[in-house]
Structure formats: structure tokens, C-alpha cells
Scaffold this motif. Structure first.
Motif, mmCIF file in Angstrom:
data_model
loop_
_atom_site.group_PDB
_atom_site.id
_atom_site.type_symbol
_atom_site.label_atom_id
_atom_site.label_comp_id
_atom_site.label_asym_id
_atom_site.label_seq_id
_atom_site.Cartn_x
_atom_site.Cartn_y
_atom_site.Cartn_z
ATOM 1 N N ILE A 1 -9.625 3.876 -3.432
ATOM 2 C CA ILE A 1 -9.480 3.342 -2.072
ATOM 3 C C ILE A 1 -8.375 2.299 -2.078
ATOM 4 C CG2 ILE A 1 -10.632 1.819 -0.392
ATOM 5 C CD1 ILE A 1 -11.662 4.523 -0.025
ATOM 6 N N GLU A 2 -8.392 1.464 -3.092
ATOM 7 C CA GLU A 2 -7.354 0.428 -3.190
ATOM 8 C C GLU A 2 -7.259 -0.079 -4.621
ATOM 9 O OE1 GLU A 2 -8.140 -3.391 -1.524
ATOM 10 O OE2 GLU A 2 -10.235 -3.378 -2.127
ATOM 11 N N ILE B 1 -10.630 1.220 10.527
ATOM 12 C CA ILE B 1 -11.197 2.569 10.537
ATOM 13 C C ILE B 1 -11.398 2.958 11.995
ATOM 14 C CG2 ILE B 1 -13.186 3.989 9.860
ATOM 15 C CD1 ILE B 1 -13.355 2.128 7.375
ATOM 16 N N GLU C 1 -19.279 3.055 -2.563
ATOM 17 C CA GLU C 1 -18.108 2.347 -3.094
ATOM 18 C C GLU C 1 -18.466 1.599 -4.370
ATOM 19 O OE1 GLU C 1 -15.351 0.274 -0.405
ATOM 20 O OE2 GLU C 1 -16.547 1.111 1.233
ATOM 21 N N MET D 1 -14.097 5.098 -4.314
ATOM 22 C CA MET D 1 -15.134 5.716 -3.501
ATOM 23 C C MET D 1 -15.574 6.977 -4.231
ATOM 24 S SD MET D 1 -15.162 6.389 0.550
ATOM 25 C CE MET D 1 -15.338 4.751 1.133
ATOM 26 N N VAL E 1 -8.007 6.422 9.016
ATOM 27 C CA VAL E 1 -7.914 5.035 8.521
ATOM 28 C C VAL E 1 -6.465 4.561 8.605
ATOM 29 C CG1 VAL E 1 -8.382 3.500 6.574
ATOM 30 C CG2 VAL E 1 -9.859 5.482 6.977
ATOM 31 N N GLY F 1 -7.208 -9.187 3.226
ATOM 32 C CA GLY F 1 -8.289 -8.214 3.133
ATOM 33 C C GLY F 1 -8.689 -7.626 4.479
ATOM 34 N N ALA G 1 -7.182 9.215 -1.090
ATOM 35 C CA ALA G 1 -7.239 9.880 0.220
ATOM 36 C C ALA G 1 -5.857 10.428 0.586
ATOM 37 C CB ALA G 1 -7.692 8.862 1.265
ATOM 38 N N LYS H 1 0.839 -1.202 0.000
ATOM 39 C CA LYS H 1 0.000 0.000 0.000
ATOM 40 C C LYS H 1 0.870 1.247 0.000
ATOM 41 C CE LYS H 1 -4.141 -1.964 2.159
ATOM 42 N NZ LYS H 1 -4.883 -2.381 0.976
ATOM 43 N N GLU I 1 -4.376 7.291 6.700
ATOM 44 C CA GLU I 1 -5.004 8.147 5.686
ATOM 45 C C GLU I 1 -6.338 8.727 6.093
ATOM 46 O OE1 GLU I 1 -5.192 5.651 2.124
ATOM 47 O OE2 GLU I 1 -7.293 5.252 2.527
ATOM 48 N N GLU I 2 -6.688 9.755 5.360
ATOM 49 C CA GLU I 2 -7.921 10.500 5.523
ATOM 50 C C GLU I 2 -9.122 9.568 5.357
ATOM 51 O OE1 GLU I 2 -9.931 13.896 2.552
ATOM 52 O OE2 GLU I 2 -8.218 12.689 1.950
ATOM 53 N N PHE I 3 -10.131 9.754 6.173
ATOM 54 C CA PHE I 3 -11.366 8.977 6.082
ATOM 55 C C PHE I 3 -12.240 9.597 4.999
ATOM 56 C CE2 PHE I 3 -15.835 8.539 7.530
ATOM 57 C CZ PHE I 3 -15.939 7.154 7.514
ATOM 58 N N LEU I 4 -12.594 8.784 4.014
ATOM 59 C CA LEU I 4 -13.430 9.288 2.918
ATOM 60 C C LEU I 4 -14.850 8.755 3.070
ATOM 61 C CD1 LEU I 4 -11.095 8.711 -0.177
ATOM 62 C CD2 LEU I 4 -11.458 10.848 1.074
ATOM 63 N N LYS J 1 -19.319 -5.841 2.155
ATOM 64 C CA LYS J 1 -18.196 -6.400 2.918
ATOM 65 C C LYS J 1 -18.532 -6.808 4.345
ATOM 66 C CE LYS J 1 -14.042 -5.114 0.572
ATOM 67 N NZ LYS J 1 -13.780 -3.900 -0.190
ATOM 68 N N VAL K 1 -7.135 -3.252 7.140
ATOM 69 C CA VAL K 1 -7.604 -1.863 7.183
ATOM 70 C C VAL K 1 -8.436 -1.652 8.444
ATOM 71 C CG1 VAL K 1 -9.072 -0.163 6.022
ATOM 72 C CG2 VAL K 1 -7.641 -1.693 4.669
ATOM 73 N N LYS L 1 -3.783 1.523 7.708
ATOM 74 C CA LYS L 1 -3.645 0.363 6.825
ATOM 75 C C LYS L 1 -2.258 -0.253 6.955
ATOM 76 C CE LYS L 1 -6.914 2.030 3.365
ATOM 77 N NZ LYS L 1 -7.243 2.276 1.973
HETATM 78 P P1 AMP Z 1 -9.682 -2.475 1.651
HETATM 79 O O1 AMP Z 1 -9.286 -3.753 2.344
HETATM 80 O O2 AMP Z 1 -8.548 -1.583 1.288
HETATM 81 O O3 AMP Z 1 -10.675 -2.731 0.549
HETATM 82 O O4 AMP Z 1 -10.524 -1.654 2.703
HETATM 83 C C1 AMP Z 1 -11.618 -2.234 3.311
HETATM 84 C C2 AMP Z 1 -12.711 -1.229 3.414
HETATM 85 O O5 AMP Z 1 -12.309 -0.181 4.279
HETATM 86 C C3 AMP Z 1 -13.045 -0.526 2.104
HETATM 87 O O6 AMP Z 1 -13.913 -1.270 1.311
HETATM 88 C C4 AMP Z 1 -13.677 0.731 2.612
HETATM 89 O O7 AMP Z 1 -15.027 0.483 2.957
HETATM 90 C C5 AMP Z 1 -12.916 1.025 3.861
HETATM 91 N N1 AMP Z 1 -11.894 2.044 3.617
HETATM 92 C C6 AMP Z 1 -10.628 1.867 3.185
HETATM 93 N N2 AMP Z 1 -9.994 3.047 3.069
HETATM 94 C C7 AMP Z 1 -10.870 4.005 3.452
HETATM 95 C C8 AMP Z 1 -10.819 5.427 3.554
HETATM 96 N N3 AMP Z 1 -9.719 6.133 3.264
HETATM 97 N N4 AMP Z 1 -11.926 6.064 3.979
HETATM 98 C C9 AMP Z 1 -13.042 5.386 4.307
HETATM 99 N N5 AMP Z 1 -13.148 4.057 4.227
HETATM 100 C C10 AMP Z 1 -12.092 3.358 3.808
#
Ligand code: AMP
Ligand code: GLY
Length: 422
Positions: free
Chosen positions: A282-283, A155, A192, A273, A141, A150, A118, A103, A185-188, A214, A153, A143
Motif C-alpha cells: 500500500i505504501e 478513498i 492491513e 494489504m 483511491v 499522512g 495496486a 508516491k 489507483e485500484e481500491f484493494l 488509523k 490519501v 493519492k
Molecule cells: P497511507 O497514507 O498511504 O497509509 O494510506 C492511508 C490508508 O488508506 C491506508 O492505511 C489504507 O487503509 C488506505 N489505502 C491506501 N491505498 C489504498 C488502496 N489502494 N486500496 C484500499 N485502501 C487504501
């Protein structure tokens, strides 16, 4: 042609069923596959991360083309190893798979090339990370850098939670070496969207958009899981947004990877997002999503194997990639208790005929009987003329599948329907 598919989940089952539609395919081997995949392919008990054995098997079984589906073998260099012995593959090489494998790499790539994501900082020591949190906005957030099934992450809704998250990742190493570095990172906020795309490093062809669910419980409650269900297309992802994503995210990402000398070929997954300031990444995943694949591939009208081979050969612009205008829904049937503790070993009863597809994920064949062996047991996918129809059919199919401790969310697609007004 002899085809090899590395992996063992519902995603791999969906890929195999679609590849089987190609008339030139004689044998499909799944390494290791599972009890349900065994109904459609020859399963061989070689683990997806056992690259030496995969290569040995591929050579001795005269494999013409290999598909490496999961993230781990891609990040470990399975494609490089197979290419080295002359076997063409679908999937990125190790240098390109880093887009999911780290990441820190992907965030720095986006920053360098101005791809919307973000705001973030990366840290390799815990003191600096904790100090940074003191002044960062909350929620925030956290990570882990590397692959974490998976689950890497967190929050954090309070400063305390954020500090605990950093400590558990960097100090307690709950994700092992994946937590040597962290991204904060910033919360967005916003809906999705998952956009899987085919790319040969020159052109990028987005597949039909989809939406994952999810959390383990209805109305997005409960713990994060690998995904409890999907729908496609995703109604939040309008044509206008798709155009914007192509210009600001998809093409710039392909260009960026080329400029870094890490040309990406295969399926590049954009986890987006849709924020009020526009779509943001986001990823990235270096592979097909699971369970996104289980709704995207049933809507693909073109020959999957041909498209895959075109990504490998650099001829993607010469093939047609066409999707149906129908909708699809996949309801994941899990073992009650997933993603935490659950029991397995229960017999699965499948209907004799069904209007849809059943993609098996966590099941084994024992004494001629299919039995549960994992948290996510299978996905019931149905295609309909619209989303309402697809959801209804997917739940009808789900109700005809029996096993003890069967659990599913009852609201897959509900949020999407509220946008569509269906
Ligand atoms: P990921 O494993 O990277 O897919 O992250 C899992 C979930 O965390 C994502 O599907 C988002 O719902 C949430 N997420 C990840 N990054 C952020 C972010 N910067 N702001 C808000 N939600 C996030
Ligand atoms: N469904 C999310 C993923 O495949 O990463």
C-alpha cells in the motif's frame, strides 16, 4: 557516546527509551523533543526540519551518532548533511528517502521491478486525471504525490467524490505542492499489516509485525488520524505470508533501490494489504512508524543502538535481531476533537508506578507541570504473555492517566483478537 535523535513524537520517545538501555550511551539530545521526552533526554529547541541548525548543534556537541526519525528531514536530506560533516546517522539519505517522499516514484519503482501493488496511473495535469476517472472502476483511491502528514490519501466511493478529490488536490492544492502530481489507483481490500524492517542495503531484517488503527472512532469509523493505537504481532501476518513477503516484496525492494543507485539504509516500513490475490504494498515509509514503534521496540530483545549502527556500517548480517514471543498493545490517548479541532494546555497526571511504558507525544512542560499540547498526547503501551493480556494491561494503564478532554478508542486490538480466537 553522545547521541542525537531528531523528532518530537511518541515514536521518538520510544526510540530514546530503547537507546538508553545501551551502556555506552552518555547523553541523548532530542531535537526538539517534547515535555515528556525531556524526562529521558536533553531537549533542545531546534526544529526537525531546521537542517542547518541540527548540523551546527551536532558538530558543536560532538555527536557520535544521530538518528533522524521523521519523514520530513529525511526527505529534505538531513542524513546527507550530517554525513557531510562526518556524523554517522541512522536513516536513509535523500536519494533513498524518495521511496516515501514521492508516491509517483515508489509506484513506478514497483511497476518496473514487478513488486505487487495496486494497479495505478499517474497524472501531472487535471484534465487527464478527470478523464481517466470516467472509465476507472469505483471505489477508487486518489493519492497526492508528496508528503501530506499522512493525510494525502482519499478513498472515493463515487465518481463524484473521486472528481472532487482530484480537484481539491490538483486545483485547490489542499496538500500544497505535494498535489502537483497524483496517483489514481485500484481500491484493494483485505487486512492491513505494518512491517518495519532494518536494512543496510544488503540484507533486510523484518521486525515483529504490527497493526495500526488509523480511524478516530471505534470499529474503524470517523476520520483518518496519524494512528490511534497498535498491537504486535499482527495475527493476520502468518509465517507463510511473511515468507512470501520476503520473496516477493522485501528483497525485491532492496534490490530495486540498489539498482536505481539509491541504496536504502535505515528502517524501511512496508505498509501491506493482504488481498485475496496475495500481499500487496500500500505504501513505503522511509522511517519507523508512529505508533507502530511504540509496540515493536518494547518487544525487541536486542540492543537497538547496536542494530542501528550495523545498518549504517553495512554489517547488519553480523548482529542478532531478536524479538520476544510476547505481545504488545499501545493505546493512544488523544485530545477530544482530534484530528480536527481540540483544546490543549491541560495538566497531565501520570501514575507513580506503572506496568508498561508511557510514550509522550503532544505535551509540554510548563512551570514544572506536564500539559497537553497536541492532538495525540501520549501512548500507553503494555506487554503481555498474549494479546488479551497486553490489551487489558494497556487499557488499565490508560485509565490511570488523567487529563481533561482525554479521548481514546476502546477497541484497540479487537479485530486482531477475533482472528486469534483468544
Ligand atoms: P497511507 O497514507 O498511504 O497509509 O494510506 C492511508 C490508508 O488508506 C491506508 O492505511 C489504507 O487503509 C488506505 N489505502 C491506501 N491505498 C489504498 C488502496 N489502494 N486500496 C484500499 N485502501 C487504501
Ligand atoms: N502509523 C503509520 C505511519 O507511521 O505512517
Amino acid at each position: 557516546m553522545n547521541i542525537l535523535v531528531v523528532g518530537s513524537g511518541g515514536r521518538e520517545h520510544a526510540i530514546i527509551k530503547k537507546i538508553k538501555e545501551n551502556k555506552n550511551v552518555e547523553t541523548i539530545y532530542a531535537l526538539p523533543g517534547n515535555g515528556g521526552i525531556a524526562l529521558d533526554a536533553t531537549c533542545v529547541n531546534i526544529g526537525a526540519k531546521d537542517i542547518d541548525k541540527i548540523v551546527e548543534f551536532a558538530v558543536s556537541n560532538k555527536i557520535d551518532y544521530a538518528v533522524v526519525a521523521p519523514d520530513d528531514p529525511l526527505v529534505l536530506g538531513a542524513v546527507d548533511a550530517l554525513n557531510k560533516v562526518g556524523i554517522p546517522c541512522f536513516g536513509p539519505n535523500k536519494d533513498a528517502a524518495i521511496i516515501e517522499g514521492s508516491k509517483v516514484f515508489s509506484k513506478n519503482l514497483m511497476k518496473k521491478y514487478g513488486i505487487p501493488t495496486a494497479q495505478y496511473e499517474t497524472f501531472n495535469n487535471i484534465e487527464d486525471a478527470l478523464k481517466y476517472l470516467e472509465t476507472s472502476p469505483i471505489p477508487v483511491v486518489i493519492k497526492a504525490d508528496g508528503l501530506a502528514l499522512g493525510k494525502g490519501v482519499i478513498i472515493a466511493m463515487t465518481l463524484e467524490e473521486a472528481k472532487d478529490a482530484v480537484k481539491s488536490i490538483m486545483e485547490d492544492k489542499i496538500f500544497g505542492a505535494s498535489g502537483n502530481n497524483v496517483v489514481i489507483e485500484e481500491f484493494l481490500e483485505g487486512p492491513e499489516v505494518s512491517v518495519l524492517s532494518f536494512t543496510d542495503g544488503k540484507v533486510v531484517v523484518p521486525m515483529i509485525s504490527s497493526m495500526d488503527h488509523k480511524r478516530s472512532g471505534d470499529n474503524d469509523t470517523g476520520l483518518n488520524t496519524g494512528g490511534m493505537g497498535t498491537i504486535a504481532p499482527n495475527p493476520f501476518y502468518t509465517e507463510e505470508i511473511a515468507k512470501e513477503c520476503m520473496e516477493t516484496i522485501f528483497l525485491p525492494t532492496i534490490d530495486a533501490m540498489n539498482k536505481e543507485g539509491r541504496t536504502f539504509k535505515g528502517c524501511l516500513y512496508f505498509g501491506l494489504m493482504l488481498t485475496k490475490n496475495g500481499p500487496k504494498v500500500i505504501e513505503y515509509n522511509c522511517r519507523f512508524g508512529d505508533p507502530e514503534t511504540q509496540v515493536v521496540l518494547p518487544l525487541l530483545k536486542s540492543d537497538l543502538l547496536e542494530v542501528m549502527m550495523a545498518t549504517t556500517n553495512g554489517t547488519l548480517s553480523d548482529v542478532e535481531v531478536e524479538f520476544s514471543s510476547d505481545s504488545a498493545c499501545c493505546v493512544v490517548l488523544a485530545s477530544k476533537g482530534y484530528p480536527q479541532k481540540y483544546e490543549t494546555g491541560y495538566e497531565i497526571t501520570l501514575p507513580n508506578t506503572c506496568d508498561g511504558e508511557i510514550y509522550i507525544a503532544g505535551a509540554k512542560m510548563e512551570e514544572g507541570k506536564l500539559k497537553t499540547s497536541g492532538g495525540r498526547v501520549l501512548g500507553a503501551t503494555a506487554v503481555g504473555k498474549n494479546l488479551t493480556d497486553a490489551i487489558k494491561k494497556a487499557y488499565e494503564l490508560s485509565s490511570k492517566i488523567e487529563f481533561e478532554n482525554k479521548y481514546c478508542r476502546t477497541d484497540i486490538g479487537k479485530k486482531a483478537l477475533s482472528v486469534k480466537g483468544e
